[in-house]
Design a protein around this motif. Structure first.
Motif, short mmCIF file in Angstrom:
data_model
loop_
_atom_site.label_atom_id
_atom_site.label_comp_id
_atom_site.label_asym_id
_atom_site.label_seq_id
_atom_site.Cartn_x
_atom_site.Cartn_y
_atom_site.Cartn_z
N LEU A 1 0.83 -1.23 0.07
CA LEU A 1 0.11 0.11 -0.16
C LEU A 1 0.95 1.20 -0.22
N ILE A 2 1.87 1.19 0.81
CA ILE A 2 2.77 2.34 0.83
C ILE A 2 3.38 2.61 -0.57
N LEU A 3 4.21 1.61 -1.35
CA LEU A 3 4.56 1.60 -2.52
C LEU A 3 3.60 2.11 -3.56
N LEU A 4 2.27 1.77 -3.62
CA LEU A 4 1.41 2.19 -4.41
C LEU A 4 0.92 3.46 -4.32
N ALA A 5 0.85 4.20 -3.06
CA ALA A 5 0.63 5.55 -2.58
C ALA A 5 1.88 6.33 -3.30
N LEU A 6 2.89 5.91 -2.85
CA LEU A 6 4.25 6.96 -3.32
C LEU A 6 4.26 6.82 -4.79
N SER A 7 4.04 5.77 -5.36
CA SER A 7 4.04 5.59 -6.90
C SER A 7 2.81 6.72 -7.48
N LEU A 8 1.78 6.49 -6.95
CA LEU A 8 0.50 7.35 -7.11
C LEU A 8 1.06 8.84 -7.09
N VAL A 9 1.57 9.37 -5.90
CA VAL A 9 2.14 10.53 -5.76
C VAL A 9 2.99 11.13 -6.93
N GLY A 10 3.89 10.20 -7.21
CA GLY A 10 5.10 10.46 -8.12
C GLY A 10 4.51 10.89 -9.66
N VAL A 11 3.57 9.72 -10.07
CA VAL A 11 3.06 9.64 -11.19
C VAL A 11 2.20 10.90 -11.54
N ALA B 1 2.46 14.04 -14.08
CA ALA B 1 1.54 14.32 -14.89
C ALA B 1 1.28 16.01 -14.88
N VAL B 2 1.21 16.40 -13.45
CA VAL B 2 1.13 18.10 -13.37
C VAL B 2 1.83 18.69 -13.99
N VAL B 3 3.26 18.19 -13.99
CA VAL B 3 4.59 19.13 -14.35
C VAL B 3 4.33 19.02 -15.88
N PHE B 4 4.10 17.68 -16.53
CA PHE B 4 4.29 17.61 -18.05
C PHE B 4 3.10 18.40 -18.51
N GLY B 5 2.13 18.51 -17.75
CA GLY B 5 0.78 19.12 -18.45
C GLY B 5 0.46 20.50 -18.16
N ALA B 6 1.29 20.99 -17.28
CA ALA B 6 1.30 22.42 -17.02
C ALA B 6 1.59 23.54 -18.04
N PRO B 7 2.59 23.08 -18.88
CA PRO B 7 3.10 24.03 -20.03
C PRO B 7 2.14 23.97 -21.06
N ILE B 8 1.27 22.91 -21.28
CA ILE B 8 0.38 22.89 -22.45
C ILE B 8 -1.02 22.74 -21.78
N ILE B 9 -1.23 23.76 -20.80
CA ILE B 9 -2.53 23.68 -20.19
C ILE B 9 -3.68 24.06 -20.93
N GLN B 10 -3.43 25.18 -21.86
CA GLN B 10 -4.32 25.81 -22.84
C GLN B 10 -4.82 24.65 -23.89
N GLU C 1 -6.38 20.94 -24.68
CA GLU C 1 -7.29 20.04 -23.69
C GLU C 1 -6.31 18.91 -23.18
N ARG C 2 -5.20 18.49 -23.80
CA ARG C 2 -4.44 17.30 -23.21
C ARG C 2 -3.75 17.74 -22.15
N GLY C 3 -3.40 19.00 -22.02
CA GLY C 3 -2.42 19.56 -20.75
C GLY C 3 -3.50 19.64 -19.67
N TYR C 4 -4.79 20.24 -20.03
CA TYR C 4 -5.80 20.51 -18.91
C TYR C 4 -5.96 19.02 -18.15
N THR C 5 -6.09 18.16 -19.12
CA THR C 5 -6.78 16.77 -18.66
C THR C 5 -5.36 16.04 -17.71
N MET C 6 -4.17 16.30 -17.97
CA MET C 6 -3.11 15.83 -17.46
C MET C 6 -3.04 16.35 -16.15
N VAL C 7 -3.25 17.82 -16.14
CA VAL C 7 -3.31 18.60 -14.85
C VAL C 7 -4.18 18.05 -13.52
N LEU C 8 -5.42 17.74 -14.18
CA LEU C 8 -6.58 17.29 -13.57
C LEU C 8 -6.36 15.88 -13.11
#
Length: 164
Positions: free
Chosen positions: A5-15, A19-28, A30-37
Motif C-alpha cells: 500500500l505504501i509503495l502504491l501510494a508513493l507511486s501515485l504521488v510520483g506519477v 502528470a501535473v509537471v508535464f501538463g502545466a506548460p500545455i494547459i491551454q 485540452e490534453r494539458g488540462y486533462t493531465m493536470v486534472l
C-alpha cells in the motif's frame, strides 16, 4: 500488505506529480488540462492511500501488542493455577464476601456502619447498613435485624403490621 500500500501510494504521488509537471506548460490545450486534472487526482489519492496504509500499519502493531498481552495473561493464569492460588472467575459474578466472626478481634471496635440503602413500603421504612443489618420502622415499633433472612421471617409472620 502495508508495504504494498505504501509503495502504491508513493507511486501515485510520483506519477500524479509528473502528470501535473508535464501538463502545466500545455494547459491551454485540452490534453494539458486533462493531465493536470488527472495528476492532481492521482496526487490526492496517493496521499489518502498513504494515510490509510500508515493507519493499517499502526492497527497491525496494536493487534500484535494485544496478542502479547493476552499471552502474558494466560501464562500468569497458568502459573497461578499451578501454584494453588485460585483466580477470580473472568465472566461470572464476584464471589460473596463474608468476614469471619473474629475478623476485627484485637483491632478495636469496628467502625460505625454506613447506610447502604433506604426503602419504604406500605407505611414501613427500611434502612440497610454496610454491615448487613437492617433497621425496620413499622407501626409496631423499630426493629433491628442481623440479616435479610431474619427480616423475611419477621415479615412472613406478619410482624410488620400494627397489633390493633
Amino acid at each position: 500488505m502495508v508495504v504494498v500500500l505504501i509503495l502504491l501510494a508513493l507511486s501515485l504521488v510520483g506519477v500524479g506529480g509528473a502528470a501535473v509537471v508535464f501538463g502545466a506548460p500545455i494547459i491551454q490545450i485540452e490534453r494539458g488540462y486533462t493531465m493536470v486534472l488527472a495528476g492532481t487526482m492521482a496526487v490526492c489519492s496517493g496521499i489518502l492511500l498513504l494515510g490509510v496504509a500508515l493507519a493499517a500499519q499502526r492497527l497491525g502493531r496494536a493487534a500484535q501488542e494485544l496478542v502479547r498481552i493476552r499471552d502474558r495473561l494466560q501464562r500468569m493464569e497458568m502459573s497461578t493455577a499451578s501454584s494453588g492460588v485460585t483466580a477470580m472467575p473472568a465472566n461470572g459474578p464476584l464471589p460473596a464476601f463474608s468476614p469471619s466472626p473474629g475478623a476485627n478481634a484485637g483491632y478495636g471496635s469496628p467502625a460505625e456502619p454506613n447506610v447502604v440503602g433506604q426503602y419504604s413500603s406500605g407505611g414501613n421504612a427500611y434502612v440497610m447498613y454496610s454491615d448487613g443489618t437492617i433497621l425496620a420502622d413499622t407501626p409496631s415499633g423499630k426493629h433491628r435485624f442481623r440479616s435479610l433472612d431474619e427480616l423475611r421471617a419477621f415479615t412472613s409472620g406478619g410482624g410488620e403490621r400494627a397489633n390493633a
